[in-house]
Design a protein around this motif. Structure first.
Motif, PDB file in Angstrom:
ATOM      1  N   THR A 108       0.848  -1.198   0.000  1.00  0.00           N
ATOM      2  CA  THR A 108       0.000   0.000   0.000  1.00  0.00           C
ATOM      3  C   THR A 108       0.879   1.241   0.000  1.00  0.00           C
ATOM      4  N   ASN A 109       0.244   2.378  -0.178  1.00  0.00           N
ATOM      5  CA  ASN A 109       0.950   3.666  -0.155  1.00  0.00           C
ATOM      6  C   ASN A 109       0.686   4.420   1.141  1.00  0.00           C
ATOM      7  N   ASP A 110       0.313   3.691   2.187  1.00  0.00           N
ATOM      8  CA  ASP A 110       0.005   4.318   3.468  1.00  0.00           C
ATOM      9  C   ASP A 110       1.307   4.724   4.160  1.00  0.00           C
ATOM     10  N   LYS A 111       1.611   6.023   4.138  1.00  0.00           N
ATOM     11  CA  LYS A 111       2.861   6.511   4.718  1.00  0.00           C
ATOM     12  C   LYS A 111       2.851   6.492   6.242  1.00  0.00           C
ATOM     13  N   GLU A 112       1.650   6.457   6.841  1.00  0.00           N
ATOM     14  CA  GLU A 112       1.570   6.510   8.298  1.00  0.00           C
ATOM     15  C   GLU A 112       1.887   5.167   8.947  1.00  0.00           C
ATOM     16  N   SER A 113       1.867   4.089   8.154  1.00  0.00           N
ATOM     17  CA  SER A 113       2.064   2.762   8.732  1.00  0.00           C
ATOM     18  C   SER A 113       3.497   2.273   8.581  1.00  0.00           C
ATOM     19  N   VAL A 114       4.437   3.174   8.267  1.00  0.00           N
ATOM     20  CA  VAL A 114       5.824   2.748   8.068  1.00  0.00           C
ATOM     21  C   VAL A 114       6.732   3.416   9.092  1.00  0.00           C
ATOM     22  N   HIS A 115       7.830   2.720   9.385  1.00  0.00           N
ATOM     23  CA  HIS A 115       8.858   3.277  10.264  1.00  0.00           C
ATOM     24  C   HIS A 115       9.754   4.228   9.461  1.00  0.00           C
ATOM     25  N   PRO A 116      10.465   5.110  10.125  1.00  0.00           N
ATOM     26  CA  PRO A 116      11.407   6.007   9.412  1.00  0.00           C
ATOM     27  C   PRO A 116      12.517   5.200   8.739  1.00  0.00           C
ATOM     28  N   TYR A 117      13.162   5.825   7.748  1.00  0.00           N
ATOM     29  CA  TYR A 117      14.278   5.164   7.067  1.00  0.00           C
ATOM     30  C   TYR A 117      15.412   4.883   8.051  1.00  0.00           C
ATOM     31  N   ILE A 118      16.007   3.716   7.896  1.00  0.00           N
ATOM     32  CA  ILE A 118      17.187   3.340   8.679  1.00  0.00           C
ATOM     33  C   ILE A 118      18.237   2.840   7.697  1.00  0.00           C
ATOM     34  N   ALA A 119      19.471   3.264   7.872  1.00  0.00           N
ATOM     35  CA  ALA A 119      20.548   2.851   6.970  1.00  0.00           C
ATOM     36  C   ALA A 119      21.516   1.927   7.700  1.00  0.00           C
ATOM     37  N   TYR A 120      22.171   1.060   6.926  1.00  0.00           N
ATOM     38  CA  TYR A 120      23.234   0.230   7.483  1.00  0.00           C
ATOM     39  C   TYR A 120      24.382   1.120   7.982  1.00  0.00           C
ATOM     40  N   THR A 121      25.089   0.639   8.965  1.00  0.00           N
ATOM     41  CA  THR A 121      26.377   1.256   9.288  1.00  0.00           C
ATOM     42  C   THR A 121      27.355   0.866   8.184  1.00  0.00           C
ATOM     43  N   SER A 122      28.451   1.547   8.126  1.00  0.00           N
ATOM     44  CA  SER A 122      29.433   1.242   7.074  1.00  0.00           C
ATOM     45  C   SER A 122      29.916  -0.197   7.177  1.00  0.00           C
ATOM     46  N   GLU A 123      30.092  -0.698   8.419  1.00  0.00           N
ATOM     47  CA  GLU A 123      30.547  -2.084   8.596  1.00  0.00           C
ATOM     48  C   GLU A 123      29.475  -3.068   8.129  1.00  0.00           C
ATOM     49  N   GLN A 124      28.207  -2.767   8.459  1.00  0.00           N
ATOM     50  CA  GLN A 124      27.121  -3.654   8.037  1.00  0.00           C
ATOM     51  C   GLN A 124      26.995  -3.666   6.514  1.00  0.00           C
ATOM     52  N   LYS A 125      27.055  -2.483   5.897  1.00  0.00           N
ATOM     53  CA  LYS A 125      26.909  -2.402   4.445  1.00  0.00           C
ATOM     54  C   LYS A 125      28.034  -3.149   3.746  1.00  0.00           C
ATOM     55  N   GLU A 126      29.248  -3.020   4.266  1.00  0.00           N
ATOM     56  CA  GLU A 126      30.379  -3.718   3.667  1.00  0.00           C
ATOM     57  C   GLU A 126      30.193  -5.231   3.777  1.00  0.00           C
ATOM     58  N   ALA A 127      29.651  -5.714   4.909  1.00  0.00           N
ATOM     59  CA  ALA A 127      29.423  -7.150   5.089  1.00  0.00           C
ATOM     60  C   ALA A 127      28.387  -7.665   4.090  1.00  0.00           C
ATOM     61  N   VAL A 128      27.323  -6.879   3.869  1.00  0.00           N
ATOM     62  CA  VAL A 128      26.283  -7.295   2.927  1.00  0.00           C
ATOM     63  C   VAL A 128      26.823  -7.315   1.505  1.00  0.00           C
ATOM     64  N   GLN A 129      27.561  -6.264   1.115  1.00  0.00           N
ATOM     65  CA  GLN A 129      28.102  -6.227  -0.242  1.00  0.00           C
ATOM     66  C   GLN A 129      29.131  -7.328  -0.467  1.00  0.00           C
ATOM     67  N   ALA A 130      29.919  -7.630   0.563  1.00  0.00           N
ATOM     68  CA  ALA A 130      30.889  -8.722   0.435  1.00  0.00           C
ATOM     69  C   ALA A 130      30.162 -10.051   0.222  1.00  0.00           C
ATOM     70  N   HIS A 131      29.049 -10.232   0.916  1.00  0.00           N
ATOM     71  CA  HIS A 131      28.243 -11.454   0.750  1.00  0.00           C
ATOM     72  C   HIS A 131      27.690 -11.542  -0.674  1.00  0.00           C
ATOM     73  N   ILE A 132      27.247 -10.403  -1.211  1.00  0.00           N
ATOM     74  CA  ILE A 132      26.692 -10.388  -2.571  1.00  0.00           C
ATOM     75  C   ILE A 132      27.783 -10.722  -3.585  1.00  0.00           C
ATOM     76  N   ARG A 133      28.954 -10.120  -3.440  1.00  0.00           N
ATOM     77  CA  ARG A 133      30.040 -10.398  -4.386  1.00  0.00           C
ATOM     78  C   ARG A 133      30.453 -11.863  -4.336  1.00  0.00           C
TER      79      ARG A 133
END
Length: 754
Positions: A108-133
Motif C-alpha cells: 500500500t501507499n500508506d505513509k503513516e504505517s511505516v517506520h522512518p528510514y534506517i541505513a546500514y552502518t558502514s561495517e554492516q553495508k560492507e558485510a552485505v556487499q561482500a556477501h553479494i560479491r
C-alpha cells in the motif's frame, strides 16, 4: 463467553484493498497456519474446523459474504450451552493471523504505517556487499531509488559464465528490523531477482523496468509496522506486475541455483540477514498456493526455470480455489443460525421436533398440576402416569412401553432430555423429514422400553432418553453411510459420538440410569437409520422402503414383547392385582412414610425397649417340629398359616414358609416354579442340622417408592420332602454384609424333627 443453544461469536472482517473473495483466500491461508481443517469454500463462503483438543472441541468457523462484507462466525459443534470464551478467541486468532498475512501480501501507499528510514552502518553495508560479491557475482552497476531519503540501493550483477543471467540484489532493505513471530527466523532481509540474459537494464519499457520498481517496493515492506516476511510469502498490489503480463504477485523463495550459504548473511554484530528471491506468479498460482500450500505449488513449478519470465506458461491455468456447492452428500442447514427460538418455532421442515418437545413439557406440567412432585416424584406417582414397570407392563398394561417415553422423573430429567432432543432434532429432521422423525421417535422408544424390560424388568423406567438415543442412532447411520456432506461429517461424528459414548459410560457406572433403554434405543435407531439411508438412495419407491423398514422394526418389537410376556414370572399377576386394588400404592405410601403395618389378625411380637445386638432368640412351632434362632433386634411377625415366621429389620427381611402337598406332582410343580422364578441360577446342595436343603443366591435391583432402585441379595433355601410331602422355603432379602451374615446364621440354626 457465549451462552445459548449453539454458543457462538461473530465478527466482521475487513482488510484494506481486499475484496470479499480475496479475504476468504487470506482466511484459508491463515486457517492453515493455525492448524485448522478446511471445509468447503466458494466465492461467498468458507468453512473451517478448529482441531480437537482439551481446549477446543472442533468448533465450526464460517465466513460469509453478506451485503459486501465478510462476517465470521465461530460456533460450538458439540452439545454445550456455555463456550467459555473459545469462540471469541477463535475469531481473534484468525483475524490476527489474517492481518499479518495480508500486510505481507499487499503493498500500500500508506505513509503513516511505516517506520522512518534506517541505513546500514558502514561495517554492516560492507558485510552485505561482500556477501553479494561472494555468492551472486561482481557488482557492475548500482541503481538508486527516486526517493531521495531512501538508503536502499539495487546492485546489478551482469551475466557470467557461471550464472548466464542478470541478477538484481537490494542492499539496505535489511537495515530495518521486522517483528518476527518466531525467534529462529531472521528479522532482516534483502531481495533479489534473476532475469534472462536478453533483459535490457537501460530500457524504460514496462517489461524491462518492472523488476527494479518491484525490488524497491519490496524493500519498503520491511519498514511497514507489524508485518514480517519469510519464504513462502507472496507480495502484490492487486494489479499485474506490468501492462504486458497477467502475472499479479511475487513469491519469496530462497535463492535458486546458488550455494546454500547464499540465502543468509551474518552482520558484524552477529545478526542474520536473509536473502529472498522474487518469483512472479499468475493469479491462479497464487490462489492455488493459498488453498493448497506452498509445497504443492512448488511441485507444480518444479519444471519451470527460476529465472523471472513474465511470459512463461501458467502452471495452474483454469484453477480456482473456489468451488461450487456440489458435494457427495446432504448439506445440513448451518448450525450457526440455530437458536432456541428458531428450533422451538414449528414451521415446514421443523415441525416434529418442537411438537415432541411441547408434548413432553405439557405432560410434565399436567403431572405437576395433578400433584406430582416437581423435583422428586415418587415411583408410585409416575406409575400412575404410565411409567414402565415389568410386573405391570408384562401382565396386561402393554401401553406403558409407549407412554413411558413421555413421562419424566423431575424437571431436571425433563430439561436434560429436551435439550438433547432439540439438538438432534434440529439436524435429523432436515435429513429424514417430519413424518419419519415422528415415527422413529415412537418406534425406537418402544424398542428401548423392551430392552429395559429384558435387562431389569423389576425397575421403574421413564423418560424420553431411550427414544432420543434412537434418533441419535439414525443420525449415526447417516454419518457412517456417508449420506452427509464430507466436510460436515467428521465434525458431527465427533459431536454425536462424544455424546453417545459419554452417556453410555455414565449410565454404566451410575445407579438409577436405565442404560438398557439407551442401548436398546441406539441399536434400533441404527437399524432403522440403515433402512432410511437405503430408501434415500432409491430415487423411486423411497417412501415404500421407509415404511418397510419401520414395519420390520415394529414386528421385531412385537415378537420380543410377546416372548417377554410369555416368560413373565407368575407373581407379576399378583402384583398387577395388588396395583389395581390399590394395595401396592398403600404399601408403598406407608413405606415412604416410615410406618410399619400388619394385618389386624396377625399378632406382632415387638422387640424389647433395649435391644442387645448380640442377643438371639429361639422360635419354635411345636406342631410342625420346627425351630430356629434369630437376632433379637429383628422385628418378628407371623403373617399367615403358610408363613410360619416373618422377620424385618430396616430394608431386610426373612420369611420362612411351610407347605403341605397332596401329591408328588404338586411338590414337583413347586420345585419347577422355584427354579423358574430364579431365572435359571445355579442350585447348591447344603446340609442343615443333618437335613439336605437346596440353596440359590442371586443379586437383584428392586424399585423404591421415591424412584430409583436398591441393590438386594436374594437367597432362597428350600427343602421339598417327597416322603412327608412337606416343603420348607426360606426367603432372605438382605442389603448389606452384616444382615446377610445374620441370615446365614439363622439358616444354619434351623432344626426339623424327623
Amino acid at each position: 463467553m457465549a451462552i445459548g443453544f449453539k454458543p457462538k461469536a461473530e465478527m466482521t472482517l475487513s482488510l484494506p484493498g481486499c475484496s470479499p473473495s480475496e479475504i476468504l483466500l487470506v482466511a484459508a491461508e491463515a486457517a492453515r497456519q493455525l492448524g485448522w481443517r478446511a471445509g468447503g469454500m466458494t466465492r461467498t463462503e468458507a468453512v473451517f474446523y478448529t482441531p480437537m483438543s482439551m481446549r477446543s472441541w472442533e468448533e465450526k468457523v464460517t465466513l460469509r459474504e453478506i451485503n459486501g462484507q465478510v462476517v465470521a462466525t465461530s460456533a460450538c459443534s458439540t452439545i454445550q450451552i456455555i463456550d467459555w470464551g473459545k469462540n471469541k478467541s477463535n475469531l481473534k486468532k484468525l483475524f490476527k493471523t489474517m492481518q499479518r498475512l495480508h500486510d505481507s501480501h499487499c503493498i500500500t501507499n500508506d505513509k503513516e504505517s511505516v517506520h522512518p528510514y534506517i541505513a546500514y552502518t558502514s561495517e554492516q553495508k560492507e558485510a552485505v556487499q561482500a556477501h553479494i560479491r561472494k555468492y551472486f557475482g561482481s557488482i557492475n552497476a548500482i541503481l538508486r531509488s527516486e526517493e531521495t531519503n531512501s538508503p536502499v540501493e539495487i546492485l546489478l550483477v551482469a551475466p557470467t559464465n557461471r550464472y548466464d543471467y542478470y541478477t538484481l540484489v537490494t542492499c539496505g532493505a535489511g537495515a530495518s528490523s521486522m517483528k518476527m513471530p518466531h525467534k529462529d527466523l531472521p528479522s532482516r532481509c534483502e531481495f533479489c531477482i534473476s532475469l534472462p540474459p536478453e533483459w535490457n537494464p537501460e530500457s524504460n519499457e514496462p517489461e524491462d523496468r518492472w523488476p527494479v520498481e518491484w525490488l524497491f517496493r519490496c524493500a519498503e515492506l520491511t519498514r511497514q509496522k507489524d508485518i514480517w516476511l519469510t519464504c513462502g510469502h507472496t507480495v502484490s498490489d492487486g494489479s499485474p506486475l506490468h501492462e504486458n503480463t497477467a502475472m499479479e504477485s511475487l513469491l519469496l523463495l530462497s535463492p535458486e541455483k546458488r550455494d546454500e550459504q547464499a540465502g543468509e548473511c551474518t552482520l558484524p554484530d552477529g545478526e542474520k540477514v536473509a536473502f529472498y528471491e522474487l518469483y512472479p506468479l499468475y493469479k491462479e498460482e497464487t490462489e492455488f498456493k493459498q488453498a493448497n500450500g506452498l509445497a504443492n505449488l512448488l511441485d507444480k513449478l518444479k519444471d519451470c526455470s527460476h529465472i523471472a519470465r513474465t511470459d512463461r506458461r501458467n502452471t495452474c491455468e483454469g484453477y480456482s480455489a473456489f468451488h461450487s456447492a456440489e458435494n457427495d452428500g446432504v448439506i445440513l442447514d448451518d448450525s450457526n443460525r440455530m437458536t432456541f427460538r428458531s428450533i422451538l418455532t414449528p414451521r415446514k421442515g421443523n415441525m416434529a421436533t418442537p411438537i415432541l418437545v411441547y408434548i413432553n413439557v405439557a405432560i410434565f406440567l399436567l403431572m405437576v398440576l395433578c400433584g406430582v412432585n416437581f423435583l422428586f416424584p415418587t415411583g408410585i406417582s409416575i406409575l400412575k402416569w404410565g411409567a414402565d414397570f415389568g410386573p405391570l407392563t408384562l401382565s396386561g398394561e402393554w401401553w406403558r412401553t409407549f407412554t413411558c417415553n413421555f413421562i419424566h422423573i423431575g424437571v431436571i430429567h425433563l430439561l436434560m432430555n429436551m435439550y438433547a432432543l432439540l439438538y438432534i432434532g434440529a439436524y435429523l429432521e432436515q435429513l429424514v423429514g417430519t413424518d419419519r422423525l415422528s415415527v422413529a421417535y415412537v418406534l425406537t422408544g418402544l424398542c428401548s422400553a423392551s430392552a429395559s424390560l429384558m435387562i431389569h424388568p423389576d425397575s421403574i423406567s421413564a423418560g424420553a432418553s431411550g427414544a432420543i438415543f434412537g434418533l441419535y442412532g439414525i443420525f449415526l447411520s447417516y454419518l457412517l453411510f456417508h449420506r452427509i456432506e464430507r466436510h460436515q461429517r467428521r465434525s458431527l461424528l465427533y459431536s454425536i459420538g462424544l455424546f453417545v459414548v459419554y452417556n453410555l459410560l455414565t449410565g454404566a457406572r451410575t445407579e438409577g440410569i436405565d442404560n438398557a433403554a439407551h442401548v436398546g434405543g441406539l441399536v434400533s435407531g441404527l437399524l432403522l437409520g440403515a433402512g432410511y439411508v437405503q430408501a434415500d438412495r432409491m430415487q423411486t419407491d423411497s417412501r415404500a422402503i421407509s415404511r418397510i423398514a419401520e414395519g420390520v422394526l415394529l414386528v421385531l418389537f412385537i415378537l420380543a414383547f410377546t416372548e417377554q410376556t410369555r416368560l413373565a414370572p407368575s407373581e407379576y399377576e399378583e402384583i398387577q392385582a395388588a396395583w389395581k386394588s390399590g394395595e401396592l400404592e398403600k404399601y408403598a405410601t406407608e413405606e415412604t412414610d416410615g410406618e410399619e403395618t400388619a394385618n389386624s389378625d396377625t399378632p406382632i411380637l415387638s422387640p424389647p425397649t433395649t435391644i442387645d445386638p448380640d442377643k438371639w432368640e429361639t422360635y419354635t412351632v411345636d406342631q410342625l417340629g420346627f425351630s430356629c434362632s434369630y437376632p433379637a433386634h429383628w422385628m418378628t411377625q407371623k403373617s399367615n398359616e403358610q408363613c410360619i415366621l416373618y422377620l424385618l429389620d430396616e430394608q431386610n427381611s426373612i420369611a420362612i414358609n411351610h407347605n403341605k402337598f397332596d401329591t408328588e406332582e404338586e411338590l414337583d410343580e413347586m420345585h419347577r416354579t422355584i427354579l423358574h422364578s430364579m431365572q435359571g441360577e445355579p442350585v447348591e446342595k447344603i446340609n442343615v442340622q443333618g437335613k439336605e436343603f437346596e440353596k440359590i443366591s442371586v443379586p437383584m435391583d428392586y424399585p423404591v417408592a421415591g424412584g430409583g432402585t436398591i441393590h438386594v441379595q436374594q437367597t432362597l433355601v428350600f427343602r421339598l420332602d417327597r416322603e412327608t410331602l412337606e416343603g420348607y422355603l426360606i426367603i432372605c432379602l438382605t442389603t448389606d454384609d452384616s444382615h446377610e451374615a445374620e441370615a446365614q446364621k439363622l439358616i444354619e440354626s434351623v432344626q426339623l424333627k424327623s
